[in-house]
Design an enzyme around this catalytic site. Structure first.
Site, mmCIF file in Angstrom:
data_model
loop_
_atom_site.group_PDB
_atom_site.id
_atom_site.type_symbol
_atom_site.label_atom_id
_atom_site.label_comp_id
_atom_site.label_asym_id
_atom_site.label_seq_id
_atom_site.Cartn_x
_atom_site.Cartn_y
_atom_site.Cartn_z
ATOM 1 N N LYS A 174 7.899 5.951 0.313
ATOM 2 C CA LYS A 174 7.730 4.498 1.005
ATOM 3 C C LYS A 174 8.859 4.515 2.068
ATOM 4 C CE LYS A 174 5.962 0.311 0.327
ATOM 5 N NZ LYS A 174 4.721 0.025 -0.348
HETATM 6 P P1 NAD Z 1 2.299 -9.613 4.483
HETATM 7 O O1 NAD Z 1 4.021 -9.644 5.493
HETATM 8 O O2 NAD Z 1 0.987 -9.610 5.399
HETATM 9 O O3 NAD Z 1 2.371 -11.077 3.708
HETATM 10 C C1 NAD Z 1 3.695 -11.507 2.935
HETATM 11 C C2 NAD Z 1 3.464 -12.868 2.378
HETATM 12 O O4 NAD Z 1 4.429 -13.092 1.489
HETATM 13 C C3 NAD Z 1 3.346 -13.924 3.666
HETATM 14 O O5 NAD Z 1 2.389 -14.700 3.424
HETATM 15 C C4 NAD Z 1 4.847 -14.299 3.530
HETATM 16 O O6 NAD Z 1 4.873 -15.721 3.870
HETATM 17 C C5 NAD Z 1 4.977 -14.403 2.126
HETATM 18 N N1 NAD Z 1 6.324 -14.423 1.439
HETATM 19 C C6 NAD Z 1 7.499 -13.580 2.287
HETATM 20 N N2 NAD Z 1 8.503 -14.108 1.388
HETATM 21 C C7 NAD Z 1 8.431 -15.245 0.637
HETATM 22 C C8 NAD Z 1 9.069 -16.008 -0.302
HETATM 23 N N3 NAD Z 1 10.332 -15.807 -0.268
HETATM 24 N N4 NAD Z 1 8.364 -16.813 -1.254
HETATM 25 C C9 NAD Z 1 7.228 -17.152 -0.996
HETATM 26 N N5 NAD Z 1 6.246 -16.410 -0.100
HETATM 27 C C10 NAD Z 1 6.956 -15.281 0.528
HETATM 28 O O7 NAD Z 1 2.511 -8.434 3.238
HETATM 29 P P2 NAD Z 1 1.549 -8.019 2.572
HETATM 30 O O8 NAD Z 1 0.918 -6.579 3.128
HETATM 31 O O9 NAD Z 1 0.401 -9.074 2.029
HETATM 32 O O10 NAD Z 1 2.191 -7.521 1.053
HETATM 33 C C11 NAD Z 1 2.461 -8.489 0.077
HETATM 34 C C12 NAD Z 1 2.922 -7.445 -1.089
HETATM 35 O O11 NAD Z 1 1.942 -6.681 -1.403
HETATM 36 C C13 NAD Z 1 4.216 -6.627 -0.880
HETATM 37 O O12 NAD Z 1 4.750 -6.580 -2.132
HETATM 38 C C14 NAD Z 1 3.400 -5.389 -0.606
HETATM 39 O O13 NAD Z 1 4.269 -4.332 -1.007
HETATM 40 C C15 NAD Z 1 2.265 -5.491 -1.689
HETATM 41 N N6 NAD Z 1 1.128 -4.672 -1.023
HETATM 42 C C16 NAD Z 1 0.462 -4.614 0.054
HETATM 43 C C17 NAD Z 1 -0.385 -3.715 0.300
HETATM 44 C C18 NAD Z 1 -1.527 -3.954 1.629
HETATM 45 O O14 NAD Z 1 -2.317 -3.096 1.710
HETATM 46 N N7 NAD Z 1 -0.948 -4.706 2.561
HETATM 47 C C19 NAD Z 1 -0.709 -2.861 -0.636
HETATM 48 C C20 NAD Z 1 -0.049 -2.771 -1.879
HETATM 49 C C21 NAD Z 1 0.713 -3.554 -2.059
#
Ligand code: NAD
Length: 428
Positions: A118
């Site tokens: 990561k």
């Molecule tokens: P992203 O940046 O596209 O979206 C993050 C979301 O979380 C946004 O809607 C944001 O407004 C919200 N957020 C941020 N802080 C917040 C808070 N304090 N309270 C409520 N909402 C809040 O990110 P993503 O790619 O959707 O990733 C989200 C999670 O999923 C992360 O933990 C990431 O590690 C995990 N993840 C993502 C992927 C991927 O393919 N993108 C894969 C596996 C895991």
């Protein structure tokens, strides 16, 4: 914590952060591992490599700014490192270590041939212009170049990084190598060797794993009420899958606030509003609610798809959903996990629920290496098959051993990783 667990000198023992969550999880899993693998557990409680870099960039106003960056390779016993890059002002080494370790377990749970890695940069990207963001990405990529490569370590998007950022990572690496190296990063634009289906893959996997659990719990997805925290890449794609399957998305929360609609949102209209107005409040059919009310939403399913440490001892008793799906990494604290278990709430753990992203990243990597690209139908069908098989294996292990889905997923993942160590032996 048991004494096999080791706290490194470069983290603060008093404020261990997300790494502590991972250590507690390993501690809970250890007694359930095959006896011959238990002596190898300390390998998992230390990252293999952690690189800390300074990322200096020229700002548009001519001044220089410095940002702290990391790339951690937790374990490479089953293949090259794989894991996203996060841009966030509060990202820490502890967090990147934990995220890299969850990648190790996740890749093993879905049985893709990757180790766990990561990366992260302590930056608020919203405060940077597109040109500054590009310079930051390129300098960070150059600083961690020594670790990268399609057979060494393959980054992907995470919070606040997207296809454009991945294109810059690919280009920077390629420029430094003097060749176009598409397989060095996944989550790229489709026109640059990205995979069809990658953008929505994590959310789709969240939906598939939830549907598998719901079926076994006797919960109909059609008509089910779903609350979703996080409306970015993962939350949005999951919301669409749920809505398309006839579920009602009744509450949404992101960093701008929380909204509810007991009748169910038109999630595409809400997304369009969010993109245009920069907040959820005021979206079609939305009533603004407090964060506390969001957690107490009368829903059947809760999807946590934002950040880590969101479901805590403080709100775990308010949750009314029967089923929680961890789209985010590490959204549930270990204390909250025990409360949810006591309350009979089923939690589909992150290392299983959000593995759709890395699964299609694996497909992207295979397509790049073989220079042969698949159709979206083929990708979605393969993704769903892998997710269903992994879910089934975890569910069966949980049932047979009488343990939670999280512990069962960790047992499956950790046993695969430790078996690889046992077979490879200790060098020299
Ligand atoms: P992203 O940046 O596209 O979206 C993050 C979301 O979380 C946004 O809607 C944001 O407004 C919200 N957020 C941020 N802080 C917040 C808070 N304090 N309270 C409520 N909402 C809040 O990110 P993503 O790619 O959707 O990733 C989200 C999670 O999923 C992360 O933990 C990431 O590690 C995990 N993840 C993502 C992927 C991927 O393919 N993108 C894969 C596996 C895991």
């Amino acid at each position: 914590m048991s004494n096999v667990l080791h706290i490194p000198s470069y983290l603060s023992a008093e404020h261990l952060g997300p790494w502590e969550t991972f250590l507690v999880q390993i501690d809970r899993v250890e007694p359930h591992l095959a006896a011959e693998l238990r002596p190898l557990v300390p390998i998992l409680t230390r990252p293999m490599r952690a690189l800390i870099v300074n990322v200096p960039i020229r700002l548009d106003n001519g001044e220089m700014a410095h940002f702290e960056g990391y790339r951690v390779q937790h374990n490479l016993s089953r293949g090259p490192g794989k894991g996203g890059i996060r841009f966030h002002p509060r990202v820490t080494l502890s967090e990147v270590m934990a995220l890299s370790a969850w990648m190790t377990v996740k890749n093993a749970v879905v049985n893709v041939p990757f180790g766990g890695a990561k990366g992260g940069v302590r930056v608020d990207p919203k405060g940077l212009s597109p040109a500054e963001l590009e310079r930051l990405t390129r300098r960070y990529t150059s600083e961690i170049h020594i670790l990268l490569g399609q057979d060494k370590d393959i980054p992907a998007p995470d919070i606040n990084t997207n296809e454009q950022v991945m294109a810059w990572v690919m280009d920077t690496y390629s420029m430094n190598e003097g060749r176009t190296a598409m397989g060095v990063v996944t989550g790229k634009p489709v026109s640059l060797g990205g995979s069809l289906g990658r953008r929505g893959a994590t959310g789709r996997g969240v939906f598939v794993s939830t549907a598998e659990a719901a079926r076994r719990l006797g919960l109909e997805i059609a008509g089910a009420r779903v609350a979703i925290q996080g409306f970015g890449n993962v939350g949005d794609a999951a919301a669409r899958c749920f809505a398309d399957a006839g579920a009602r998305v009744v509450a949404l929360q992101d960093d701008s606030g929380s909204i509810a609609n007991p009748g169910g949102f038109d999630v595409r209209a809400v997304k369009a509003w969010r993109l245009e107005h920069g907040m959820l409040a005021g979206a079609p059919g939305a009533e603004s609610i407090s964060a506390d009310d969001f957690w107490a939403t009368d829903a059947d399913i809760l999807v946590a798809a934002a950040l880590e440490n969101q479901i805590t001892a403080a709100n775990a008793r308010q949750i009314r959903a029967r089923l929680i799906t961890e789209g985010a990494n590490g959204p549930t604290t270990p204390e909250a996990d025990l409360i949810l278990q006591d309350r009979g709430i089923t939690v589909i753990p992150d290392v299983l629920a959000n593995s759709g992203g890395v699964t299609v990243s694996y497909f992207e990597w295979v397509q790049d290496i073989s220079a042969f690209f698949w159709s979206e139908e083929e990708i979605n069908a393969r993704l769903e098959r892998i997710m269903r098989e992994a879910f089934s294996a975890v569910w069966e292990a949980a049932r047979q051993k009488g343990i939670s889905l999280r512990t069962a997923a960790f047992v499956l993942g950790c046993e695969r990783v430790l078996t690889a160590h046992k077979l490879r032996g200790l060098y020299p």
